[in-house]
Design an enzyme around this catalytic site. Structure first.
Site, PDB file in Angstrom:
ATOM      1  N   ASP A  37      11.993  29.566  32.312  1.00 11.73           N
ATOM      2  CA  ASP A  37      10.880  30.138  31.731  1.00 11.73           C
ATOM      3  C   ASP A  37       9.632  29.725  32.633  1.00 11.73           C
ATOM      4  O   ASP A  37       9.721  29.242  33.724  1.00 11.73           O
ATOM      5  CB  ASP A  37      10.473  29.317  30.324  1.00 11.73           C
ATOM      6  CG  ASP A  37       9.422  29.880  29.370  1.00 11.73           C
ATOM      7  OD1 ASP A  37       9.017  30.900  29.518  1.00 11.73           O
ATOM      8  OD2 ASP A  37       8.797  29.206  28.761  1.00 11.73           O
ATOM      9  N   ASP A  39       5.610  29.422  31.225  1.00 12.93           N
ATOM     10  CA  ASP A  39       4.753  28.453  30.781  1.00 12.93           C
ATOM     11  C   ASP A  39       5.284  27.309  30.480  1.00 12.93           C
ATOM     12  O   ASP A  39       6.288  27.276  29.572  1.00 12.93           O
ATOM     13  CB  ASP A  39       3.883  29.287  29.535  1.00 12.93           C
ATOM     14  CG  ASP A  39       3.446  30.460  30.013  1.00 12.93           C
ATOM     15  OD1 ASP A  39       2.304  30.399  30.788  1.00 12.93           O
ATOM     16  OD2 ASP A  39       3.655  31.504  29.248  1.00 12.93           O
TER      17      ASP A  39
END
Length: 464
Positions: A37, A39
């Site tokens: 991912d 963030d």
């Protein structure tokens, strides 16, 4: 034996905050493909970002939803709430729930199954949800202080919409892009991890809900302008968790200038940027299936749950709060407090059989002192809600989900730098309630001997 006598033994068991912890046995030797991912996995943010989100959402409530101007007096309070809390939408109550679904707040303990009947319960698992929880509390506080009658369901929906607008309208993205140095924490050694994996011939991919311009500027700042050379596949605006379940959305190629192309995607090519899509198409085009894939994310549900339950990928949870909590547990104050709390619990367990008035008076004093110390251990982590991982003696509901959906977990990706890529992670054997906390020692006569000092040491270590 005094508490002071126990401290030298316990202090040898301090935990390194850069450790990777295992819920399931897993060897990096078996991992050929690493996914990420963006963030709070590749990019970490300063507290300035949460302040920004809170302030913008608060102003949206006032300017667009006609909430009272007096709300401008409220500022974001860092570290007031923690992740993993549940919110009763009908009653406007924010609460912490343990792994057995017990609710702890004020001086009441309720069972979630009975309490939540007919109520909508929302669990806040995202790090971005911290400003949302804080804003909910602030608006509730304002209404209560001013004796304003309001509908809690409308409040929840309005706050949720305002927080969503900060992301959807691109306000947050533009602010971070304009000042990466202020909002992005450059120091998690993300670039070193990626280059280590690349050097060892590992394939890598990125699946994020964030838009390309935002990710590109951030990765340029964190890794360098050649960051895309490290990744075999880059997917933006993936719309997780829908990406893992909805087969209907095809991939769409995006140019460096953000132009959407209309051609059918037959291959996911290195150096290209793709938008949306779905995991089933991703698996078909790449062939990256099963336990040779390890995916890292910070959101236990949106990032990890479906990959574990449906697709057999290995999963790694990034828990930034872990480093702070371990440092607290390594302090002399925490060790002293937990040592005496365990000693008190043992005394109560053994001495409760004495029913004479004098004994009962002492026992009641111990009970009161134990309750005070339980509250103190909570406050060491967070005055309102305590530890992210534990509710008194029980794990939290957050911890229960973490252990279910993450094979390994760590404070940041930089922890990988402490291990070679042949390393096998082994979960610790956690004693059940009916099991001894240590392996008993054999005496010369063949009898079992469990020293008091070791019993205390291992009990304290397990509580961590």
């Amino acid at each position: 034996m005094s508490t002071t006598d126990l401290i030298p033994v316990i202090s040898k068991n301090f935990v390194n905050p850069d450790t990777i912890f295992a819920n399931n046995q897993m060897s990096l030797q078996d991992i050929e493909i690493y996914g990420f991912d963006y963030d709070y996995t590749l990019a970490f943010y300063s507290s300035h970002l949460h302040t920004l989100i809170f302030n913008i959402a608060r102003d949206i409530l006032i300017n667009e939803h006609r909430y009272p101007e007096g709300l401008r007096e409220y500022d974001y309070i860092p570290n007031f709430v923690i992740r993993g809390l549940h919110y009763d939408v009908q009653k406007a109550l924010l609460m912490k729930i343990d792994s057995a679904t017990n609710i702890y707040y004020d001086f009441y303990t309720l069972l979630l199954k009975g309490y939540s009947h007919g109520h909508t319960m929302k669990q806040f698992m995202d790090i971005f949800s911290l400003p949302e929880m804080t804003l909910l509390l602030c608006v509730n506080d304002y209404f209560m202080k001013h004796n304003i009658d309001y509908e809690p369901v409308h409040l929840y929906k309005d706050v949720k919409e305002a927080i969503g607008d900060v992301h959807v309208r691109g306000i947050m993205y533009r602010a971070v892009e304009a000042d990466n140095e202020k909002y992005i924490c450059y120091g998690e050694q993300t670039h070193a991890v990626l280059r280590k994996l690349s050097k060892n011939g590992k394939k890598m991919f990125l699946i994020t809900n964030s838009p390309f311009d935002f990710v590109n500027r951030g990765m340029n700042y964190i890794v360098g302008k050649d960051w895309r050379d490290l990744f075999d596949v880059v997917i933006v605006q993936a719309d997780k968790p829908g990406f893992f379940n909805d087969r209907r959305k095809p991939f769409r190629r995006v140019t460096d200038k953000g132009v959407l192309l209309w051609d059918r995607i037959h291959h996911l090519e290195k150096g290209q940027i793709y938008k949306q899509g779905n995991l089933y198409e991703f698996l078909r085009l790449t062939g990256w299936r099963g336990s040779k894939v390890l995916y890292f994310g910070d959101h236990i549900y949106s990032d990890l749950a479906d990959l574990t339950l449906k697709h057999g990928w290995r999963t790694g949870a990034i828990i930034p709060e872990l480093r702070k909590e371990i440092k607290i547990m390594n302090t002399e104050e925490y060790v002293h407090t937990m040592t005496w709390l365990q000693a008190l619990t043992g005394l109560l367990e053994q001495m409760q059989v004495h029913q004479d008035p004098a004994s009962q008076t002492v026992i009641q004093q111990w009970i009161n002192e134990r309750e005070e110390m339980r509250l103190r251990t909570k406050d060491i982590f967070n005055a309102q809600f305590g530890s992210l991982f534990r509710t008194y003696h029980n794990p939290t509901y957050f911890t229960r989900r973490l252990s279910r959906f993450a094979d390994i977990y760590m404070a940041s990706l930089s922890c990988l730098l402490n291990y070679d890529l042949q390393h096998t992670f082994y979960p610790r054997r956690t004693p059940l309630q009916h099991e001894s906390p240590i392996w008993p020692e054999q005496t010369s006569t063949g009898a079992m001997n469990i020293p008091f000092r070791r019993r205390q040491m291992d009990t304290i270590f397990i509580l961590k």
